[in-house]
Design an enzyme around this catalytic site. Structure first.
Site, PDB file in Angstrom:
ATOM      1  N   ASN A  13       0.617  -1.090   0.020  1.00 32.14           N
ATOM      2  CA  ASN A  13       0.169  -0.066   0.137  1.00 32.14           C
ATOM      3  C   ASN A  13       0.697   1.158   0.050  1.00 32.14           C
ATOM      4  O   ASN A  13       1.056   1.304   0.819  1.00 32.14           O
ATOM      5  CB  ASN A  13      -0.822   0.109   1.151  1.00 32.14           C
ATOM      6  CG  ASN A  13      -1.277   1.245   1.833  1.00 32.14           C
ATOM      7  OD1 ASN A  13      -1.257   1.797   1.019  1.00 32.14           O
ATOM      8  ND2 ASN A  13      -2.930   1.413   2.901  1.00 32.14           N
ATOM      9  N   LYS A  63       0.287   4.874  -0.204  1.00 26.93           N
ATOM     10  CA  LYS A  63      -0.433   5.690   0.195  1.00 26.93           C
ATOM     11  C   LYS A  63      -0.461   6.814  -0.303  1.00 26.93           C
ATOM     12  O   LYS A  63      -0.356   6.667  -1.515  1.00 26.93           O
ATOM     13  CB  LYS A  63      -0.376   5.635   1.721  1.00 26.93           C
ATOM     14  CG  LYS A  63      -0.070   4.315   2.910  1.00 26.93           C
ATOM     15  CD  LYS A  63       0.067   4.241   4.487  1.00 26.93           C
ATOM     16  CE  LYS A  63      -0.083   2.835   4.989  1.00 26.93           C
ATOM     17  NZ  LYS A  63      -0.597   3.495   6.098  1.00 26.93           N
ATOM     18  N   HIS A 122     -10.174   0.958   4.842  1.00 22.33           N
ATOM     19  CA  HIS A 122      -8.502   1.307   5.582  1.00 22.33           C
ATOM     20  C   HIS A 122      -8.845   2.184   6.792  1.00 22.33           C
ATOM     21  O   HIS A 122      -9.038   2.688   7.140  1.00 22.33           O
ATOM     22  CB  HIS A 122      -7.055   1.386   4.354  1.00 22.33           C
ATOM     23  CG  HIS A 122      -6.109   2.169   4.962  1.00 22.33           C
ATOM     24  ND1 HIS A 122      -5.631   2.918   5.990  1.00 22.33           N
ATOM     25  CD2 HIS A 122      -5.338   0.970   4.825  1.00 22.33           C
ATOM     26  CE1 HIS A 122      -4.165   2.333   6.166  1.00 22.33           C
ATOM     27  NE2 HIS A 122      -3.946   0.939   5.772  1.00 22.33           N
ATOM     28  N   GLU A 128      -6.542   4.402   7.621  1.00 24.40           N
ATOM     29  CA  GLU A 128      -7.016   5.890   7.188  1.00 24.40           C
ATOM     30  C   GLU A 128      -7.871   6.272   6.958  1.00 24.40           C
ATOM     31  O   GLU A 128      -8.460   7.540   7.270  1.00 24.40           O
ATOM     32  CB  GLU A 128      -5.197   6.142   6.853  1.00 24.40           C
ATOM     33  CG  GLU A 128      -4.114   5.852   7.474  1.00 24.40           C
ATOM     34  CD  GLU A 128      -2.934   5.588   6.917  1.00 24.40           C
ATOM     35  OE1 GLU A 128      -3.125   5.597   5.715  1.00 24.40           O
ATOM     36  OE2 GLU A 128      -1.919   4.952   7.538  1.00 24.40           O
ATOM     37  N   GLU A 150      -5.045  -5.291  10.208  1.00 23.52           N
ATOM     38  CA  GLU A 150      -4.600  -4.157  10.359  1.00 23.52           C
ATOM     39  C   GLU A 150      -4.849  -3.270  12.058  1.00 23.52           C
ATOM     40  O   GLU A 150      -5.366  -2.653  11.885  1.00 23.52           O
ATOM     41  CB  GLU A 150      -4.233  -3.487   9.178  1.00 23.52           C
ATOM     42  CG  GLU A 150      -3.682  -3.901   7.934  1.00 23.52           C
ATOM     43  CD  GLU A 150      -3.531  -2.898   7.117  1.00 23.52           C
ATOM     44  OE1 GLU A 150      -2.514  -2.899   6.826  1.00 23.52           O
ATOM     45  OE2 GLU A 150      -3.871  -1.740   6.804  1.00 23.52           O
ATOM     46  N   GLY A 162       2.436   2.214  10.989  1.00 26.57           N
ATOM     47  CA  GLY A 162       3.181   2.839  11.118  1.00 26.57           C
ATOM     48  C   GLY A 162       4.022   2.982  12.388  1.00 26.57           C
ATOM     49  O   GLY A 162       4.498   4.749  12.538  1.00 26.57           O
ATOM     50  N   SER A 166       3.482  -2.638  10.169  1.00 25.76           N
ATOM     51  CA  SER A 166       4.686  -2.280  11.050  1.00 25.76           C
ATOM     52  C   SER A 166       5.484  -3.443  10.378  1.00 25.76           C
ATOM     53  O   SER A 166       6.271  -3.894  11.386  1.00 25.76           O
ATOM     54  CB  SER A 166       5.197  -2.064  12.354  1.00 25.76           C
ATOM     55  OG  SER A 166       4.414  -0.593  13.047  1.00 25.76           O
TER      56      SER A 166
HETATM   57  P1  13P Z   1       2.848   0.369   8.030  1.00 25.78           P
HETATM   58  O1  13P Z   1       3.055  -0.777   6.958  1.00 25.78           O
HETATM   59  O2  13P Z   1       3.272   1.404   7.164  1.00 25.78           O
HETATM   60  O3  13P Z   1       2.932   0.211   9.530  1.00 25.78           O
HETATM   61  O4  13P Z   1       1.326   0.473   7.138  1.00 25.78           O
HETATM   62  C1  13P Z   1       0.234  -0.114   7.318  1.00 25.78           C
HETATM   63  C2  13P Z   1      -0.534  -0.093   6.570  1.00 25.78           C
HETATM   64  O5  13P Z   1      -1.647   0.217   6.388  1.00 25.78           O
HETATM   65  C3  13P Z   1      -0.883  -0.888   5.120  1.00 25.78           C
HETATM   66  O6  13P Z   1      -1.830  -1.069   4.555  1.00 25.78           O
END
Ligand code: 13P
Length: 249
Positions: free
Chosen positions: A9, A11, A96, A98, A168, A174, A210
């Site tokens: 992803n 982002k 997701h 976010e 997740e 993150g 992570s």
């Molecule tokens: P990170 O791998 O940066 O923690 O993000 C995970 C994520 O949100 C993947 O969709």
């Protein structure tokens, strides 16, 4: 050996030029591995560039990070499932964390988006996961069950069989703090039993939060994981190519 899916992803990173360069490097560093797929979720503006670079490789696939539930119309700034499909998307992330926590997406929104993805022939990858406060209060499984029911509750077995779930935990995204393989495995079991109870005995459940080159082998050793959904550690194509080749039993 089991089938494994590695989903990147990106982002809000990597425009069309970056995506072309990234995919060129990735393809040079990663040859097809038996029973492994690598999926990429670029920002919408880079979908076509990434999809072009993934063609002729059946093990590589491109998806969209978010969709609106309407197929078309006066929704300035939004992208629909059919538009994403036209740009080369074969899958869609839905719900997701976010989208839920930064943009206020509700369970009802995820239900409408997921239905729209299925209608357009996209594979929906539904993201679920609890916040730290919810985990500390012992509500992890209740939250995940609520998110599953909210998005998927009205679907029949045939539609459910097309859905991939990504667990997740919000506190692991993150933050550098990943769930232990055992913690993730316990939630994956719960997700699988939710699907089994609705006529889907074989489902794909990924872990995200992570994931990196240091912890990937340990995570993949947990057999409840059918793969991973990765943000930060997927942004460098060489490191990502290495991660997709991580050893697994
Ligand atoms: P990170 O791998 O940066 O923690 O993000 C995970 C994520 O949100 C993947 O969709």
């Amino acid at each position: 050996m089991r089938d494994l899916l590695f989903a990147a992803n990106w982002k809000m990173n990597l425009g069309p030029d970056d995506a072309r360069a990234y995919m060129k490097t990735f393809r040079a560093r990663y040859n097809r591995h038996e029973r492994r797929e690598a999926w990429f979720f670029p920002p919408a503006v880079s979908l076509e560039a990434a999809a072009q670079a993934a063609r002729e490789r059946a093990d590589l696939l491109v998806g969209v990070q978010d969709i609106h539930w309407e197929p078309k119309g006066a929704f300035t700034g939004a992208i629909s499932a059919p538009l994403a499909a036209q740009a080369g998307a074969k899958a869609a992330l839905i719900g997701h964390s976010e989208r839920r926590h930064v943009f206020g997406e509700t369970d009802e929104d995820t239900r409408k988006k997921l239905t729209a993805a299925l209608a357009a022939g996209l594979v929906p990858m539904l993201c679920v996961g609890e916040t730290l406060a919810e985990r500390d209060a012992g509500h992890t499984l209740a939250v995940v069950n609520r998110q599953l029911s909210g998005a998927l509750g009205a679907l029949d077995g045939a539609a459910l069989a097309r859905v991939i779930i990504a667990y997740e935990p919000v506190w692991a995204i993150g933050t550098g703090r990943n769930a232990t393989p055992q913690d993730a495995g316990a939630v994956h079991k719960e997700i699988r039993s939710w699907l089994t109870a609705r006529g889907v005995p074989r489902s794909r459940v990924l872990y995200g939060g992570s994931v990196n080159l240091k912890n990937i082998a340990e995570l993949l050793a947990e057999r409840e994981l059918d793969g991973v959904l990765v943000g930060g550690a997927s942004l460098d194509p060489e490191a990502w190519a290495q991660l997709v080749q991580a050893p697994a039993t």
